[in-house]
Scaffold this motif. Structure first.
Motif, PDB file in Angstrom:
ATOM      1  N   LEU A  37      -8.545  37.913  -2.501  1.00 18.42           N
ATOM      2  CA  LEU A  37      -8.211  37.097  -1.334  1.00 18.42           C
ATOM      3  C   LEU A  37      -6.826  36.470  -1.459  1.00 18.42           C
ATOM      4  O   LEU A  37      -6.058  36.435  -0.494  1.00 18.42           O
ATOM      5  N   ILE A  38      -6.503  35.975  -2.642  1.00 14.26           N
ATOM      6  CA  ILE A  38      -5.186  35.373  -2.864  1.00 14.26           C
ATOM      7  C   ILE A  38      -4.088  36.427  -2.717  1.00 14.26           C
ATOM      8  O   ILE A  38      -3.036  36.167  -2.117  1.00 14.26           O
ATOM      9  N   THR A  39      -4.328  37.620  -3.222  1.00  8.51           N
ATOM     10  CA  THR A  39      -3.344  38.686  -3.114  1.00  8.51           C
ATOM     11  C   THR A  39      -3.173  39.133  -1.663  1.00  8.51           C
ATOM     12  O   THR A  39      -2.057  39.417  -1.226  1.00  8.51           O
ATOM     13  N   ILE A  40      -4.255  39.178  -0.913  1.00  7.56           N
ATOM     14  CA  ILE A  40      -4.166  39.511   0.511  1.00  7.56           C
ATOM     15  C   ILE A  40      -3.343  38.457   1.239  1.00  7.56           C
ATOM     16  O   ILE A  40      -2.468  38.782   2.050  1.00  7.56           O
ATOM     17  N   LEU A  41      -3.596  37.195   0.954  1.00 11.39           N
ATOM     18  CA  LEU A  41      -2.844  36.110   1.585  1.00 11.39           C
ATOM     19  C   LEU A  41      -1.366  36.180   1.211  1.00 11.39           C
ATOM     20  O   LEU A  41      -0.493  36.003   2.069  1.00 11.39           O
ATOM     21  N   ALA A  42      -1.064  36.457  -0.047  1.00 11.59           N
ATOM     22  CA  ALA A  42       0.327  36.570  -0.484  1.00 11.59           C
ATOM     23  C   ALA A  42       1.017  37.754   0.193  1.00 11.59           C
ATOM     24  O   ALA A  42       2.193  37.663   0.578  1.00 11.59           O
ATOM     25  N   SER A  43       0.312  38.842   0.365  1.00 10.88           N
ATOM     26  CA  SER A  43       0.891  40.006   1.044  1.00 10.88           C
ATOM     27  C   SER A  43       1.154  39.714   2.508  1.00 10.88           C
ATOM     28  O   SER A  43       2.179  40.139   3.065  1.00 10.88           O
ATOM     29  N   LEU A  44       0.260  38.989   3.150  1.00 11.64           N
ATOM     30  CA  LEU A  44       0.488  38.595   4.538  1.00 11.64           C
ATOM     31  C   LEU A  44       1.705  37.688   4.667  1.00 11.64           C
ATOM     32  O   LEU A  44       2.499  37.815   5.615  1.00 11.64           O
ATOM     33  N   CYS A  45       1.881  36.782   3.705  1.00  7.65           N
ATOM     34  CA  CYS A  45       3.062  35.918   3.701  1.00  7.65           C
ATOM     35  C   CYS A  45       4.335  36.729   3.499  1.00  7.65           C
ATOM     36  O   CYS A  45       5.362  36.465   4.144  1.00  7.65           O
ATOM     37  N   ALA A  46       4.284  37.729   2.628  1.00 10.77           N
ATOM     38  CA  ALA A  46       5.450  38.580   2.398  1.00 10.77           C
ATOM     39  C   ALA A  46       5.817  39.348   3.662  1.00 10.77           C
ATOM     40  O   ALA A  46       7.001  39.458   4.006  1.00 10.77           O
ATOM     41  N   ILE A  47       4.828  39.849   4.368  1.00 13.90           N
ATOM     42  CA  ILE A  47       5.093  40.561   5.620  1.00 13.90           C
ATOM     43  C   ILE A  47       5.713  39.615   6.638  1.00 13.90           C
ATOM     44  O   ILE A  47       6.683  39.975   7.324  1.00 13.90           O
ATOM     45  N   ALA A  48       5.193  38.403   6.732  1.00  9.72           N
ATOM     46  CA  ALA A  48       5.744  37.429   7.682  1.00  9.72           C
ATOM     47  C   ALA A  48       7.190  37.097   7.343  1.00  9.72           C
ATOM     48  O   ALA A  48       8.055  37.043   8.233  1.00  9.72           O
ATOM     49  N   LEU A  49       7.485  36.894   6.069  1.00  8.14           N
ATOM     50  CA  LEU A  49       8.849  36.568   5.664  1.00  8.14           C
ATOM     51  C   LEU A  49       9.816  37.719   5.928  1.00  8.14           C
ATOM     52  O   LEU A  49      10.948  37.507   6.380  1.00  8.14           O
ATOM     53  N   VAL A  50       9.386  38.924   5.668  1.00  8.98           N
ATOM     54  CA  VAL A  50      10.250  40.082   5.900  1.00  8.98           C
ATOM     55  C   VAL A  50      10.498  40.266   7.400  1.00  8.98           C
ATOM     56  O   VAL A  50      11.609  40.605   7.810  1.00  8.98           O
ATOM     57  N   GLN A  51       9.497  40.014   8.211  1.00  2.00           N
ATOM     58  CA  GLN A  51       9.694  40.134   9.654  1.00  2.00           C
ATOM     59  C   GLN A  51      10.621  39.037  10.176  1.00  2.00           C
ATOM     60  O   GLN A  51      11.421  39.276  11.091  1.00  2.00           O
ATOM     61  N   ILE A  52      10.547  37.846   9.616  1.00  2.00           N
ATOM     62  CA  ILE A  52      11.489  36.782   9.966  1.00  2.00           C
ATOM     63  C   ILE A  52      12.904  37.206   9.588  1.00  2.00           C
ATOM     64  O   ILE A  52      13.859  36.994  10.353  1.00  2.00           O
ATOM     65  N   LEU A  53      13.066  37.818   8.430  1.00  2.88           N
ATOM     66  CA  LEU A  53      14.374  38.320   8.011  1.00  2.88           C
ATOM     67  C   LEU A  53      14.882  39.383   8.975  1.00  2.88           C
ATOM     68  O   LEU A  53      16.063  39.385   9.353  1.00  2.88           O
ATOM     69  N   ARG A  54      14.014  40.279   9.391  1.00  2.83           N
ATOM     70  CA  ARG A  54      14.387  41.338  10.328  1.00  2.83           C
ATOM     71  C   ARG A  54      14.859  40.758  11.658  1.00  2.83           C
ATOM     72  O   ARG A  54      15.896  41.164  12.202  1.00  2.83           O
ATOM     73  N   ILE A  55      14.134  39.776  12.159  1.00  3.23           N
ATOM     74  CA  ILE A  55      14.501  39.152  13.434  1.00  3.23           C
ATOM     75  C   ILE A  55      15.805  38.381  13.298  1.00  3.23           C
ATOM     76  O   ILE A  55      16.662  38.419  14.192  1.00  3.23           O
ATOM     77  N   SER A  56      15.995  37.696  12.183  1.00  2.38           N
ATOM     78  CA  SER A  56      17.238  36.938  11.996  1.00  2.38           C
ATOM     79  C   SER A  56      18.444  37.870  11.898  1.00  2.38           C
ATOM     80  O   SER A  56      19.534  37.533  12.362  1.00  2.38           O
TER      81      SER A  56
END
Length: 65
Positions: A37-56
């Motif tokens: 569960l912790i790894t799934i949550l961390a992966s979701l956070c990584a995806i969110a951060l990368v998408q924020i980088l893409r949009i920026s």
């Protein structure tokens, strides 16, 4: 940079899929399930951060014009 974003997103999605198979739904708060569960949550956070980088990067490209 674009390929880096896609690689990180793909790896995070692969980690989510793998750890979803490791979950024990009858004992969700067991030791191994908590790690998954912790790894799934961390992966979701990584995806969110990368998408924020893409949009920026898109916004930065538009403001340079």
């Amino acid at each position: 940079m674009k390929s880096f974003i896609y690689i990180i997103t793909f790896l995070a999605a692969a980690l989510i899929i793998y750890n979803a198979t490791q979950l024990n739904f009858s004992a969700l708060f067991d030791k191994e399930s908590i790690v998954a569960l912790i790894t799934i949550l961390a992966s979701l956070c990584a995806i969110a951060l990368v998408q924020i980088l893409r949009i920026s990067k898109k916004i930065e490209a538009k403001t340079r014009r």
